[in-house]
Scaffold this motif. Sequence first.
Motif, PDB file in Angstrom:
ATOM      1  N   LEU A  87       0.823  -1.209   0.000  1.00  0.00           N
ATOM      2  CA  LEU A  87       0.000   0.000   0.000  1.00  0.00           C
ATOM      3  C   LEU A  87       0.860   1.264   0.000  1.00  0.00           C
ATOM      4  CD1 LEU A  87      -2.796  -1.051   2.526  1.00  0.00           C
ATOM      5  CD2 LEU A  87      -2.978  -0.881   0.032  1.00  0.00           C
ATOM      6  N   VAL A  88       1.948   1.240   0.800  1.00  0.00           N
ATOM      7  CA  VAL A  88       2.867   2.378   0.821  1.00  0.00           C
ATOM      8  C   VAL A  88       3.490   2.559  -0.561  1.00  0.00           C
ATOM      9  CG1 VAL A  88       5.059   3.250   1.749  1.00  0.00           C
ATOM     10  CG2 VAL A  88       3.358   2.233   3.285  1.00  0.00           C
ATOM     11  N   GLY A  89       3.880   1.439  -1.185  1.00  0.00           N
ATOM     12  CA  GLY A  89       4.457   1.519  -2.519  1.00  0.00           C
ATOM     13  C   GLY A  89       3.499   2.129  -3.520  1.00  0.00           C
ATOM     14  N   ALA A  90       2.228   1.718  -3.474  1.00  0.00           N
ATOM     15  CA  ALA A  90       1.232   2.265  -4.400  1.00  0.00           C
ATOM     16  C   ALA A  90       1.048   3.765  -4.175  1.00  0.00           C
ATOM     17  CB  ALA A  90      -0.090   1.525  -4.224  1.00  0.00           C
ATOM     18  N   ALA A  91       1.010   4.173  -2.899  1.00  0.00           N
ATOM     19  CA  ALA A  91       0.854   5.596  -2.586  1.00  0.00           C
ATOM     20  C   ALA A  91       2.042   6.405  -3.083  1.00  0.00           C
ATOM     21  CB  ALA A  91       0.677   5.770  -1.072  1.00  0.00           C
TER      22      ALA A  91
END
Length: 783
Positions: A87-91
């Motif tokens: 999720l952090v990567g996508a953000a």
Amino acid sequence: MDRAMRVNGPNVFDEVLAPVVTLGGVLAIAWAITAALLPGTLLPAGTTAGGVLAGVGGAAGVALVLGGGGVRRYAGVLSMGALVLGLVGAALVVSGALDGRLGAILSGAVMLTAALGFDRLRSLARRAGYRPVWLSARGFETVTAATAMILDADGREAIPPERAAANTDRLLAAIDAPVKGQIRLLFWALEWIMPAIVIGRPLPFSTLGGESRRRLIETLIRPTGPLTSLVTRPFGTVARTLKALICGGYYGDPVTMRSIGFAEYEGSSASHGQNLSLRHYPDPFPNANATGPTARRTVRGGVTHVDAIVVGAGASGSVMAYQLARRKGLSVVVLERGRREDPQTFQHSELDMFPRVYKDGGLQTTSDRNSAIFQGATVGGSTVINNAIWLVPPQLNDVLREWHQRGATVPKSALVTAYAELEHALQVGLIDKSVANPGTDLFLKGAGKTGKLLDNNRVDCLGCGWCNYGCRYNRKTSMLVTYVPWAEGRGVVFEDRVSDARIIRDESRRRAIGVDGWRTGDDGERRRISYRAEKVVVCAGAIGSTELLLQSGITAGGHVGKGFHALGGLFVTGDMGQVVDGYAGIGLTAMDTGQHQYVLESYFAPPLAFSVRVGGWLLSHFDRVQRYRHFIDGGVMVGTDPSGGNVTLKGGTASVSLTPTAQDMALLKQGLTRMTEIYFTAGARRVYPSTFKYIDLLPGTYKDVIDREINTIDDILFGSAHPQGGNAMNRDSNAGVVGENFMVHGVEGLYVADTSVWPSNIRANCQATAMAMSHYASTQVAP
């Protein structure tokens, strides 16, 4: 070298995944620290949101490091860390693209790739360890987690949950049955849906902590709350299915079997000095050979023409084929859905034999999954896997009188003649007490004057105890080693592995002229087969015959499938407080003859079958099965009323409904009470009925407990190996499927001659009467 040796089997999962995940966590933490120090490089614009992303990314790294320290124990932490990292990567990718920050975009892309890679690596590591065939990698994790929870063994498992899950996978991979699709859906729902709707935890089941898994399973077993009445049955269905599959994987393993005290027959003292070679049985009527049936078997245009087609090679079909060839010299072909087995290849392994010789691999149930129905699916039918009990119904006069009142007159004299001839052919005699299981004497002691040993069709039995999985010594005179080869000696042809059979009628639709189907050859290829005959005789059993008729568009005015019934009930286990070794000998040996409204039999089974039906859940169940050597066992059965059952088509296959009436349940409770008394008289300390609830019967209180706790079929683990009815015989075409001559009303040349035509229950072991009725029916098919 030591490390290399450890990387195999279950260790692959730990050794491959742990260091990679730990390294990924360390790198994530390092990135978070660097990003916080250089916010303008690895993060989007230096805002509070960027700082939060750095902090969350670091937390994900910590979770991965912790998970890497114990990839099984901390599976939930590992999964959560990978999810948050993704999720952090996508953000980062999205926000970096908006702000034009290449460092943020690259950081996010690496994190996304790592998160997806961890999940893929986990799948590969799991597969490298156990190589599941039917289950997906995630499904395998689901079953592994469910196994650990259902066993609840407190660290005392004989094999790791992963190995048991691999056994379950192996079992399901070997089974060819429509129910497998529903099982796959069940596992998916357990993993992704049930945690949220049952216990309010929106996480995959396999990643939940032990306490959360326990709470979910306990809720399935004993639902609570305002919707209890609505969810009791569906939750119970899930729990029953999980228990059966997990017991199969765990207790079917030879290591587990030995851990609870089971000893293999061959190699034990019982087999020393025994002649283990196969027996062979000559045709008992060699001088009654009719002439030339093969001369009337012709092939024209790819269609084979014979005098008679028999569908089903079990007790009814094999006797029918033999009698038609023997008495009238007819050319006969027998079509069987199951495979023809070589007895020499029968294994003393429940995991291997259930898929080979049982219909649906032993997983056949009613449509609501409340009742198990066990039938053979092989040439020889259920006679290959039954207990070889020969029992003429003690109340035969009452049965025939009831049939007459229901519109079907069957002459007793014809059945008596058939019983006698069959007993001679199959060498029926009293069970040899020297090879009966050790619990037999205890049962007879408890039953007193009304207890008796049963007759059986065995010759020189060795007492190995594997009767329900095929006799590899040919000591049981099943159809496979008697009537099938005898019929072949008279020109009968048996075609095995025939599927999608359909009865063919002429243009008027009022006469049966043949059967078409598909046969699977040894090379695995399916080839079309087509037979034509003057007579078609359906002997596929109470479920299979109905299925074939309905699939062929034959309904007999809507009566096909109506009035299905069964001789079934529950098992009852007595804890004797001392070693009995009930598995060591013939399983089904004796009965109580006190009355005929219910049936009480002494019985014992190998560990897998025993574990599935013994009462209890979680640790209570595990502890009970650990005392396997201390038990006596048996069954209480009632003949269900025909009004409570039917067979229909659902998705093109048979769907069975069976609901015992209030009277059926009352008789079952009476039988359970009597069986409990027998056990206590024999010296049992406790009695465990095969119930859904945990029930522990003790002297002095057992009657009240039975009366209070057992009221409907939902309260017990109901099972049957004696399905009957569905195509009731009735002289009135408006009230039944076949006439008193076994011909289907409205379809000339089409006959049904198996247990499906019985108008009501015979309340006794079916084998002898199934054969006798077929013997009599052959005189009506070919007068």
